[in-house]
Design a protein around this motif. Sequence first.
Motif, short mmCIF file in Angstrom:
data_model
loop_
_atom_site.label_atom_id
_atom_site.label_comp_id
_atom_site.label_asym_id
_atom_site.label_seq_id
_atom_site.Cartn_x
_atom_site.Cartn_y
_atom_site.Cartn_z
N HIS A 1 1.54 9.72 1.54
CA HIS A 1 0.66 10.16 0.45
C HIS A 1 0.01 11.51 0.76
O HIS A 1 -1.00 11.59 1.46
CB HIS A 1 -0.43 9.10 0.21
CG HIS A 1 -1.20 9.30 -1.05
ND1 HIS A 1 -0.87 8.67 -2.23
CD2 HIS A 1 -2.27 10.06 -1.33
CE1 HIS A 1 -1.71 9.03 -3.17
NE2 HIS A 1 -2.58 9.89 -2.66
N HIS B 1 -0.88 15.49 -1.12
CA HIS B 1 -0.92 16.25 -2.37
C HIS B 1 -0.56 17.71 -2.11
O HIS B 1 -1.41 18.59 -2.22
CB HIS B 1 -2.30 16.13 -3.01
CG HIS B 1 -2.61 14.76 -3.50
ND1 HIS B 1 -2.10 14.27 -4.68
CD2 HIS B 1 -3.32 13.76 -2.97
CE1 HIS B 1 -2.51 13.02 -4.86
NE2 HIS B 1 -3.25 12.68 -3.82
N GLU C 1 0.45 9.33 -8.37
CA GLU C 1 -0.49 8.32 -7.99
C GLU C 1 -1.15 7.74 -9.23
O GLU C 1 -1.67 8.51 -10.05
CB GLU C 1 -1.48 8.99 -7.02
CG GLU C 1 -2.86 8.47 -6.98
CD GLU C 1 -3.72 9.19 -5.91
OE1 GLU C 1 -3.41 10.32 -5.51
OE2 GLU C 1 -4.73 8.60 -5.52
N HIS D 1 -2.58 2.92 -1.62
CA HIS D 1 -2.96 4.12 -0.88
C HIS D 1 -4.45 4.07 -0.51
O HIS D 1 -5.25 3.55 -1.27
CB HIS D 1 -2.61 5.34 -1.75
CG HIS D 1 -3.70 6.33 -1.95
ND1 HIS D 1 -4.07 7.21 -0.97
CD2 HIS D 1 -4.52 6.57 -3.01
CE1 HIS D 1 -5.07 7.96 -1.43
NE2 HIS D 1 -5.36 7.59 -2.65
N ASP E 1 -3.40 11.79 2.59
CA ASP E 1 -4.05 12.20 1.34
C ASP E 1 -4.35 13.70 1.40
O ASP E 1 -5.30 14.19 0.78
CB ASP E 1 -5.34 11.42 1.07
CG ASP E 1 -5.70 11.37 -0.41
OD1 ASP E 1 -4.81 11.60 -1.25
OD2 ASP E 1 -6.87 11.12 -0.73
#
Length: 273
Positions: free
Chosen positions: A10, A12, A98, A159, A209
């Motif tokens: 996970h 971004h 997500e 997550h 994240d």
Amino acid sequence: MFVPGLYDVHAHLADSRLSAELPAILQRCADEMQAVLVNAARQPEWQKVLEIAQKPGMYAALGLHPFFLHEASDDWLAQLEKLVAAELQSGKLIAIGEIGLDCWDGRKQIEQQKNFLRLQLELAHKFSLPVILHNRRAWPDFFGLLKELRCSRLLGVCHHFNASRQIAKQALDLGLYISFCGPLTYTQSNRLRELAKYIPADRLLVETDCPDLPPQSQRGAQSRPWMVEEIMHCITELRRVSMSTLQEQIADNWQSLFGKQIRKVFTEIRKRK
Ligand SMILES: [Zn+2]
């Protein structure tokens, strides 16, 4: 197909805060990591996520995060479905995410959030894709929605899991995987650390994240995908396993979670020959 190493389920990487540094980040990921699942949060990021996923070891998850529903276009679902259908055979689009429910700021938008989540769960089901879930202070609503949808099995990842053991058990019973990130490494995270010992090895994943939730050694700065290593170190201490055992387990878990998406591509290639 997935061999032991560093995996971030996970990140971004399409986040605009990373734009300037992105080429350097991708280079270091290519040098040090096996795979990164680049998650979309907002509709304007979808193309960028797919573009990044063209690189070796990079994969894409497309979806709408509950915080960014207001900026979705009227035809967002048709757009998403079109992209998913077009990208599926690339073997690089491996999840819908997500997506989820967030009641951190109260329950005002919960019906709208549930509606967006339902549509995205149905899309994932249609294409047999796992989901990347963001649920915060909204687990009863989430389980309630699944019940409404008569969904008793769900392939995907919770997550930044940060709920109770009882909720973890409910998620595991559905078939979901549990992913830990930076906050696990904070010394005061006792409840999270207990959870990291409790989750069955074959349902355990790690993530950053990126660029948020940095691990202990980077607090105050941004996180980067290779920092999964610090989170994994923490897990090896908690669970008293070696780093190589944990690396093998996480590669196996990627295989059982996403292997089908990748296999599909190889079958296609074989068929074409
Ligand atoms: Zn996220």
